[in-house]
Design an enzyme around this catalytic site. Structure first.
Site, mmCIF file in Angstrom:
data_model
loop_
_atom_site.group_PDB
_atom_site.id
_atom_site.type_symbol
_atom_site.label_atom_id
_atom_site.label_comp_id
_atom_site.label_asym_id
_atom_site.label_seq_id
_atom_site.Cartn_x
_atom_site.Cartn_y
_atom_site.Cartn_z
ATOM 1 N N CYS A 137 52.387 96.177 -17.251
ATOM 2 C CA CYS A 137 51.040 96.357 -17.821
ATOM 3 C C CYS A 137 50.535 97.757 -17.487
ATOM 4 C CB CYS A 137 50.104 95.304 -17.220
ATOM 5 S SG CYS A 137 48.401 95.440 -17.805
ATOM 6 N N THR A 151 47.775 98.731 -16.763
ATOM 7 C CA THR A 151 46.788 98.767 -15.674
ATOM 8 C C THR A 151 47.488 98.940 -14.324
ATOM 9 O OG1 THR A 151 46.870 96.366 -15.373
ATOM 10 C CG2 THR A 151 45.176 97.216 -16.871
ATOM 11 N N GLU A 195 42.294 86.931 -11.230
ATOM 12 C CA GLU A 195 41.970 87.327 -12.594
ATOM 13 C C GLU A 195 41.650 86.107 -13.467
ATOM 14 O OE1 GLU A 195 45.237 89.317 -14.487
ATOM 15 O OE2 GLU A 195 43.862 90.873 -15.176
HETATM 16 N N1 LIG Z 1 41.662 89.643 -0.729
HETATM 17 C C1 LIG Z 1 42.247 88.506 -1.059
HETATM 18 N N2 LIG Z 1 42.338 87.481 -0.173
HETATM 19 C C2 LIG Z 1 42.967 86.327 -0.491
HETATM 20 N N3 LIG Z 1 43.540 86.094 -1.675
HETATM 21 C C3 LIG Z 1 43.475 87.072 -2.601
HETATM 22 C C4 LIG Z 1 42.824 88.308 -2.343
HETATM 23 N N4 LIG Z 1 42.939 89.076 -3.463
HETATM 24 C C5 LIG Z 1 43.611 88.341 -4.356
HETATM 25 N N5 LIG Z 1 43.934 87.143 -3.853
HETATM 26 C C6 LIG Z 1 44.679 86.058 -4.497
HETATM 27 O O1 LIG Z 1 45.907 86.553 -4.995
HETATM 28 C C7 LIG Z 1 46.323 85.763 -6.099
HETATM 29 C C8 LIG Z 1 46.677 86.657 -7.278
HETATM 30 O O2 LIG Z 1 45.503 87.228 -7.814
HETATM 31 P P1 LIG Z 1 45.469 88.024 -9.174
HETATM 32 O O3 LIG Z 1 46.448 87.449 -10.115
HETATM 33 O O4 LIG Z 1 44.064 88.173 -9.597
HETATM 34 O O5 LIG Z 1 45.881 89.481 -8.761
HETATM 35 P P2 LIG Z 1 47.225 90.280 -8.538
HETATM 36 O O6 LIG Z 1 48.271 89.430 -7.900
HETATM 37 O O7 LIG Z 1 46.801 91.473 -7.785
HETATM 38 O O8 LIG Z 1 47.755 90.677 -9.957
HETATM 39 P P3 LIG Z 1 47.111 91.086 -11.344
HETATM 40 O O9 LIG Z 1 46.127 92.150 -11.077
HETATM 41 O O10 LIG Z 1 48.256 91.518 -12.151
HETATM 42 O O11 LIG Z 1 46.464 89.833 -11.887
HETATM 43 C C9 LIG Z 1 45.172 84.809 -6.392
HETATM 44 O O12 LIG Z 1 45.432 83.569 -5.783
HETATM 45 C C10 LIG Z 1 43.999 85.493 -5.722
HETATM 46 O O13 LIG Z 1 42.957 84.605 -5.355
HETATM 47 N N1 LIG Z 2 47.445 91.179 -14.717
HETATM 48 C C1 LIG Z 2 47.149 92.141 -15.546
HETATM 49 N N2 LIG Z 2 48.094 92.947 -15.968
HETATM 50 N N3 LIG Z 2 45.897 92.260 -15.933
HETATM 51 C C2 LIG Z 2 45.365 93.176 -16.880
HETATM 52 C C3 LIG Z 2 45.418 92.720 -18.320
HETATM 53 C C4 LIG Z 2 45.544 91.248 -18.600
HETATM 54 C C5 LIG Z 2 45.548 90.859 -20.089
HETATM 55 N N4 LIG Z 2 46.706 91.346 -20.760
HETATM 56 C C6 LIG Z 2 44.306 91.390 -20.784
HETATM 57 O O1 LIG Z 2 44.422 92.298 -21.571
HETATM 58 O O2 LIG Z 2 43.231 90.897 -20.524
#
Ligand SMILES: Nc1ncnc2c1ncn2[C@@H]1O[C@H](COP(=O)(O)OP(=O)(O)OP(=O)(O)O)[C@@H](O)[C@H]1O
Ligand SMILES: NC(=[NH2+])NCCC[C@H](N)C(=O)O
Length: 444
Positions: free
Chosen positions: A302, A304, A345
């Site tokens: 992605c 982002t 998210e």
């Molecule tokens: N600071 C934090 N403490 C505990 N859990 C967290 C924290 N930040 C994110 N999480 C948890 O991590 C998991 C993944 O979150 P999320 O999918 O939003 O983000 P990501 O893994 O960073 O990836 P993306 O941005 O691609 O979605 C979720 O269960 C979310 O609640």
């Molecule tokens: N986990 C991610 N890559 N998040 C950012 C974008 C997610 C999704 N494709 C959107 O456009 O809303």
């Protein structure tokens, strides 16, 4: 590095357009052409995008001209514009709407990726270059809970992709399995507090999955944006999770990206979480070749998640400010932060617990990424502690612009000219190594 099959990763690195990935080559050279069926499907997808409502960056930037320029292009792994846009077309409520099926796509389809990258990463221009790697010194960060316990947990993760493979939607069944073996072999080198076990997803029992998910440690295949992008092929093949013994270091394999490398713990000790993250990444980097480009830094599925690929987040309870979500969003945006729900998210907020993290990941160093989250959260905590929920209910609290004015003053800048206010700066930063580091670097 040897994979379990005995071949080296280098042996399997594709001899694709490496020059294209360096971003300066011309995608027109030696280009393949989209087949008729794909052109027809693309044309339907484009028309659907025109007709549906939505605020995605895809809808904003995919003009007919750009569509016409890109509709015949195909990358070495067979990716077309259809692969890039199909998630955004099927999900009109997307905020972004595109995915890169392989690293080459960032060049081949740059006419659509560049404006999206510029918009999401707050001004990163097509002529800009992502800075060189700089993790800085983790010891200069402190504990965000020093004033009081607002932060429930801190998490720093990055997305990483292996150079030898296309991204999620273009991976074959064999790719998923081989990549899992490559990563498992690299994880074997982790020791000390990083030592742990890898488990392939199909071996996890339903109750184990449930527990890990509730503890925010595990992923699933329930994201309709990823599903439409083609990221769940052959699920759960090749997917899995590595956990160290106290669950403070985690690696996700073949979820959205080849790897998600995560350091997290309860509380607000950013120093400790970041230190563990940097140590783990340096070890893994010795054994794996990550996909990068000179201009965009790390490349991932992605747009982002390119550049540093880092999202540094806190789970923070804000019973006062959380009453006024609009204000929280506005305040966070001013510090370049993004607000999410309690389970990540697209999730809801429970009991005023928000997930707040840095938004941009390109155009700033790893250190600056963490600093952006740290500084913004400090200000949000200050605001939360200074305004009771009654103040917020009655509208007796500061406006967002008043908060920024205060912030500028406290950070050592006078309100009118943006010049440094020496007295205030000396008082505030006497014993603060992190801010000294920040000012030294900003003044260079
Ligand atoms: N600071 C934090 N403490 C505990 N859990 C967290 C924290 N930040 C994110 N999480 C948890 O991590 C998991 C993944 O979150 P999320 O999918 O939003 O983000 P990501 O893994 O960073 O990836 P993306 O941005 O691609 O979605 C979720 O269960 C979310 O609640
Ligand atoms: N986990 C991610 N890559 N998040 C950012 C974008 C997610 C999704 N494709 C959107 O456009 O809303």
């Amino acid at each position: 590095m040897k994979t379990l099959k005995g071949e080296t990763v280098e042996d399997r690195r594709p001899i694709t357009k490496e020059s294209a990935v360096s971003y300066y080559g011309s995608p027109e050279e030696g280009m393949k052409n989209t087949d008729d069926q794909t052109v027809e499907e693309l044309s339907k997808a484009f028309e659907k995008l025109q007709k549906t409502e939505g605020d995605s960056l895809l809808k904003k930037y995919l003009t007919r001209d750009i569509y016409d320029t890109l509709k015949h292009r195909v990358t070495e792994s067979g990716a077309t514009l259809l692969d890039v846009i199909k998630s955004g077309v099927e999900n009109p409520d997307s905020s972004i709407g595109v995915y890169a099926p392989d690293s080459e796509s960032y060049v081949m389809f740059k006419e659509i990726f560049d404006p999206i990258i510029k918009d999401y990463h707050q001004g990163f221009q097509p002529t800009d270059e992502h800075p060189k790697v700089d993790f800085g010194d983790p010891d200069v960060f402190g504990d965000l809970n020093a004033p009081a316990d607002y932060v429930l947990s801190t998490r720093i993760r990055c997305a990483r992709s292996l150079e030898a493979y296309p991204f999620n939607s273009k991976m074959t069944e064999e790719n998923y399995e081989e990549l899992e073996q490559d990563v498992e072999a690299a994880l074997d080198f982790l020791d000390g507090d990083l030592a742990g076990y890898y488990t392939t997803l199909s071996e996890l029992k339903p109750n184990e999955k449930k527990k890990l998910t509730e503890e925010h440690l595990l992923f699933n295949n329930e994201d309709r944006f990823l599903e439409a992008a083609g990221a769940f092929h052959y699920w759960p093949k090749g997917r899995g999770i590595y956990l160290n013994s106290d669950n403070t270091f985690i690696v996700w394999v073949n979820e959205e990206d080849h790897m998600r490398i995560i350091s997290m713990e309860k509380g607000g000790n950013v120093k400790s979480v970041y230190k563990r993250f940097v140590n783990a990444l340096s070890s893994l980097e010795e054994h794996l070749h990550f996909s990068t480009s000179q201009r965009l830094g790390h490349l991932n599925f992605c747009p982002t998640n390119i550049g540093t690929g880092i999202r540094a987040s806190v789970h923070i309870r804000l019973p006062n400010l959380g009453k006024d979500r609009e204000k929280l969003e506005e305040l966070a945006a001013g510090f370049n932060l993004q607000v999410r729900g309690t389970s990540g998210e697209h999730s809801e907020v429970e009991d005023y617990v928000f997930d707040i993290s840095n938004k941009r990941r390109v155009g700033l160093t790893e250190f600056e990424t963490i600093q952006e989250m740290y500084d913004g959260i400090e200000e949000i905590i200050r605001y939360e502690s200074e305004n009771s929920s009654e103040d917020i209910d009655n509208g007796n609290n500061d406006t967002v612009s008043q908060i920024y004015e205060k912030t500028k003053y406290d950070a050592g800048y006078d309100n009118k000219e943006g010049n440094k206010n020496e007295d205030n700066q000396n008082n505030k930063h006497d014993n603060d190594e992190r801010d000294n580091y920040k000012h030294e670097n900003n003044e260079k």
